[in-house]
Design a protein around this motif. Structure first.
Motif, PDB file in Angstrom:
ATOM      1  N   ASP A 195       0.827  -1.195   0.000  1.00 15.27           N
ATOM      2  CA  ASP A 195       0.000   0.000   0.000  1.00 15.27           C
ATOM      3  C   ASP A 195       0.873   1.261   0.000  1.00 15.27           C
ATOM      4  OD1 ASP A 195      -2.651   1.254   0.234  1.00 15.27           O
ATOM      5  OD2 ASP A 195      -1.849   1.982   2.141  1.00 15.27           O
ATOM      6  N   ARG A 218       1.344   4.038  -3.126  1.00 10.13           N
ATOM      7  CA  ARG A 218       1.100   5.474  -2.919  1.00 10.13           C
ATOM      8  C   ARG A 218       2.316   6.276  -3.357  1.00 10.13           C
ATOM      9  NH1 ARG A 218      -3.036   6.624   1.136  1.00 10.13           N
ATOM     10  NH2 ARG A 218      -3.724   4.624   1.948  1.00 10.13           N
ATOM     11  N   ARG A 260      -1.698   4.128  -6.347  1.00 10.38           N
ATOM     12  CA  ARG A 260      -2.547   3.443  -5.380  1.00 10.38           C
ATOM     13  C   ARG A 260      -3.820   2.921  -6.032  1.00 10.38           C
ATOM     14  NH1 ARG A 260      -6.842   4.416  -1.934  1.00 10.38           N
ATOM     15  NH2 ARG A 260      -6.791   3.145  -0.045  1.00 10.38           N
ATOM     16  N   ALA A 261      -4.484   3.759  -6.829  1.00 14.19           N
ATOM     17  CA  ALA A 261      -5.759   3.332  -7.418  1.00 14.19           C
ATOM     18  C   ALA A 261      -5.582   2.158  -8.387  1.00 14.19           C
ATOM     19  CB  ALA A 261      -6.454   4.515  -8.087  1.00 14.19           C
ATOM     20  N   ARG A 306      -4.850  -0.960  -6.284  1.00 16.63           N
ATOM     21  CA  ARG A 306      -6.069  -1.447  -5.619  1.00 16.63           C
ATOM     22  C   ARG A 306      -6.964  -2.174  -6.616  1.00 16.63           C
ATOM     23  NH1 ARG A 306      -7.171  -0.793   0.119  1.00 16.63           N
ATOM     24  NH2 ARG A 306      -5.117  -0.107   0.737  1.00 16.63           N
ATOM     25  N   ARG A 307      -7.134  -1.553  -7.783  1.00 19.83           N
ATOM     26  CA  ARG A 307      -8.023  -2.166  -8.766  1.00 19.83           C
ATOM     27  C   ARG A 307      -7.460  -3.517  -9.251  1.00 19.83           C
ATOM     28  NH1 ARG A 307     -12.275  -0.041 -11.362  1.00 19.83           N
ATOM     29  NH2 ARG A 307     -11.550   2.103 -11.506  1.00 19.83           N
ATOM     30  N   GLY A 360     -14.660   0.245  -6.110  1.00 16.12           N
ATOM     31  CA  GLY A 360     -14.548  -0.474  -7.368  1.00 16.12           C
ATOM     32  C   GLY A 360     -15.841  -0.631  -8.116  1.00 16.12           C
ATOM     33  N   ASP A 362     -15.331  -2.065 -11.550  1.00 13.90           N
ATOM     34  CA  ASP A 362     -14.596  -3.321 -11.685  1.00 13.90           C
ATOM     35  C   ASP A 362     -15.260  -4.285 -12.661  1.00 13.90           C
ATOM     36  OD1 ASP A 362     -12.752  -2.376  -9.968  1.00 13.90           O
ATOM     37  OD2 ASP A 362     -13.096  -3.846  -8.368  1.00 13.90           O
TER      38      ASP A 362
END
Lengths: 289, 92, 340
Positions: free
Chosen positions: C247, C251, C256-257, C260-261, C282, C285
């Motif tokens: 994480d 960043r 980060r996005a 995460r996705r 999401g 997604d």
């Protein structure tokens, strides 16, 4: 895909799908004598797709994009009236780029008494026409385009697809052959006029039978008759150049070609016309067989 | 410069008439070579050495009828080619 | 979609014992089109299967072995060429997985050699490679100018004798893209292997893969990238400290996005075990997952308009709009089309 057909040629099986009916009908007629493939029970080695250049173009402009498991992204589309040729090219492409069970040699091949004559040469050397003619004169046609060399046994396996005859070779090689065995004349293809010839019943019935390679012939058309023996090293180089999967097979391919050139004599043969080459081949065969 | 030959188990050599076909396992490449390349690789296979050392090994096996300087220059050229192919490594 | 069948088979290979011939055909065709057939061959090794399938998978193993051997050899050649520079060279993608012996390398097709070097050493690296037999692939002046000005890599170089390509990167996303990953940190923190070779840290590998999947490409062939991510996560993602580090690192790289996705998609499609707090949000997604799973039983990509949408999206992410228009126009005038 809307239309499909299963085909077995030699040891390879194909699933051919098409956005149009025409190419599939043409294939079905010419491959009628080949063993059918039932997709409910068989998993084909390769998929070929004849598809529109863009999805919505099927009705607007009939251009075939040849696709499949293995494809050339920048291949030029083909006209719909050349659909039969497109299907053949798609199948050839799968073999050339994807076949791994044998060393694939860009060569024609005929057999007699269990022994094979392998003929390799550049486009225009006449290897296809020569094999087609020998196939009607007491030899079994094993293939006009690819010969499959088995690394394990050293034997050659057949790939007797339709014989592709070009331009002036069409009349020479189809003389005396019944119309059922001859495909439509395709004019204005990238290689000029093309006509397909169905191998005879024996070639198809015995397509699973391998043969021991006995002579490698390197013909050149358009020269006064002459022949010379070819050294092992030169033959090795010519075969690596004629193989589409030599590098892919690695050490197995190396071993297969070393064995081939050590056990199979090679002859370069120049010839001016078909009568000369037929006589010369029978004479050379008499010396080695 | 010290020269080291590729490990012998990485190279298969097959004689085809007047030339040798050489399969290099690590690269998956086939090389067709004529004398003195196979002899150089074999002599170098005894262990890493410099040009003078390699020349001495070759002289012990073959009748070298060229003067030392010329032979050395020719040998260095062959070795440079073999380094490009990855069959020999050069270490400074 | 047969891509869904492919994903299910990858995570539960035992399913194949119930496959009939048409299901096998769909699986193998979709896997080949997604460049995951080698991975399938590896996963199904030792399971009972029809002989025609076994023969196809045996061929695939021949290819995977050769791919790996050639990839390792290209690494060797590049390292020999670059050794005199005393410059950090970090392997990326498939070559890195193979050199580091990671799970993601098993059966994986490996194409070009991708390396990351510091931007201020690019000229030296280029000169050294050209001196060792690599040359430009693209003769087109527009493409070349575009690459040099805007891309995150040199125009691809191909070796004149071995016919193999190398992509030299100085960062992991184009300079026109909005996120600006910290390439210098990636190089400084790379993990050394033997012989002067190094690879990205695992969290940086994941950031790179996520950037590639979400922020960079048009997602064609994205399922294979996502499988890489899944493999890296299951091999290294056992304790919470790994996830905290991932994480923080994502960043730091402004990724980060996408990270995460990518993690959510890996969980969604391959069932990757993921901490709960990584699974929120999401809303789009489903669209991404649909884009990743378009492959049909004929190996085609269904849903052309969805694909076109992603193509434009991909370019918008990488380029400011005016530049995009200019780029697409130049491409189309030359007969290039995003769909084929």
């Amino acid at each position: 895909m809307r239309h499909q057909l299963g085909l077995a040629v030699g040891p390879a099986t194909f699933r051919i799908g098409s956005a149009w009916r025409g190419p599939i009908d043409a294939l079905a007629r010419l491959y009628a004598a080949y063993p059918p493939i039932d997709f409910a029970r068989r998993v084909p080695d390769f998929t070929v797709r004849l598809q529109p250049v863009q999805p919505w173009r099927r009705f607007i402009r009939s251009s075939i994009f040849i696709a499949g498991d293995h494809m050339l992204p920048d291949a030029a589309p083909m006209a719909l009236e050349h659909g039969l040729l497109a299907a053949e090219m798609g199948m050839n492409l799968q073999m050339a780029l994807g076949w791994r069970r044998h060393v694939l040699l860009h060569a024609s091949c005929v057999e007699k008494d269990g022994k094979a004559l392998v003929i390799t040469g550049e486009s225009g050397s006449g290897k296809s026409t020569l094999a087609a003619m020998l196939g009607e004169r007491g030899w079994r046609l094993m293939g006009d385009e690819f010969a499959l060399l088995d690394p394990a046994s050293g034997m050659v396996f057949a790939f007797p697809r339709l014989v592709s005859l070009k331009n002036e070779a069409i009349d020479i090689a189809t003389a005396g052959i019944t119309p059922e065995r001859i495909g439509p004349r395709l004019e204005g293809t990238p290689k000029g006029a093309i006509r397909h010839l169905v191998p005879n019943a024996e070639a198809i019935a015995r397509m699973a039978e391998p043969a021991v390679p006995r002579l490698l012939l390197l013909p050149r058309y358009g020269f006064a008759e002459a022949h010379r023996p070819v050294e092992q090293g030169e033959a090795f180089v010519r075969l690596t150049e004629a193989s589409t999967n030599y590098i892919a097979l690695g050490e197995a391919g190396f071993g297969a070609l070393v064995r081939f050139v050590r056990t199979v004599p090679a002859v370069a043969l120049d010839y001016p016309d078909s009568a000369t080459v037929l006589a010369a081949v029978e004479a050379l065969w008499g010396e080695v067989a | 410069m010290t020269y080291r030959a590729e490990a012998p188990d990485q190279i298969i050599v097959e004689r085809l008439g007047a030339i040798d076909a050489l399969y290099h396992r690590r690269s998956g490449t086939t090389h067709l070579v004529a004398a003195p390349v196979p002899q150089i690789l074999e002599a170098l296979g005894e262990g890493a050495t410099d040009v003078a050392g390699l020349l001495a090994r070759l002289a012990a096996r073959f009748d070298l009828d060229t003067p030392d300087d010329e032979a050395k220059a020719a040998l260095e050229q062959r070795l440079a080619e073999l380094i490009d192919l990855g069959l020999v490594r050069g270490e400074r | 979609m047969s891509a869904a069948l492919l994903a299910e088979t990858l995570i539960d290979p035992g399913l194949v014992t119930r496959f009939d011939a048409p299901t096998w055909t769909a699986l193998l065709t979709a896997a080949r089109a997604e460049r995951l057939l080698g991975t399938i061959a590896d996963k199904l090794d030792g399971l009972a299967m029809p002989p025609d399938v076994a023969a196809i998978l045996a061929d695939t193993r021949v290819d995977a072995r050769r791919d790996r051997q050639q990839a390792l050899w290209e690494i060797d050649r590049a390292m020999v060429a670059l050794a005199p520079l005393d410059c950090p060279v970090v392997l990326l993608k498939g070559s890195a997985f193979a050199a580091a012996g990671l799970l993601a390398a098993q059966g994986r097709a490996i194409g070009d050699l991708d390396i990351l070097v510091p931007r201020d050493r690019l000229d030296e690296v280029e000169a050294a490679l050209r001196g060792a037999g690599w040359e430009w692939v693209k003769p087109d002046p527009y493409d070349e100018a575009y690459y040099r000005r805007w891309m995150h890599e040199l125009p691809p170089l191909i070796h004149v004798e071995r016919d193999r390509m190398i992509d030299v990167h100085h960062t992991i996303l184009p300079l026109t893209a909005r996120p600006r990953p910290d390439a210098a940190a990636m190089i400084a923190d790379a993990m050394p292997l033997a012989n002067g070779i190094s690879v990205l840290r695992i969290d940086d590998m994941l950031c790179h893969a996520a950037a590639h999947l979400i922020a960079d490409g048009d997602m064609a062939g994205g399922l294979r990238n996502l499988w890489d991510i899944h493999c890296l996560l299951i091999e290294h993602g056992e304790d919470q400290s790994f996830w905290n580090g991932l994480d923080a690192r994502s960043r730091h790289h402004q990724l980060r996005a996408p990270m995460r996705r990518a993690v959510r998609l890996s969980h969604r499609i391959f069932g990757t075990e993921v901490p709960k707090d990584w699974l929120g949000g999401g809303v789009l997604d489903g669209l991404f997952a649909a884009r990743l799973l378009t492959r049909t039983s004929w190996g085609q990509e269904a849903r052309p308009f969805l694909r076109l949408g992603f193509y434009f999206r991909s370019h918008l992410l990488r380029m400011p709009p005016l530049m995009l228009a200019r780029h697409l126009w130049t491409k189309w005038r030359k007969g290039y089309r995003p769909i084929g």
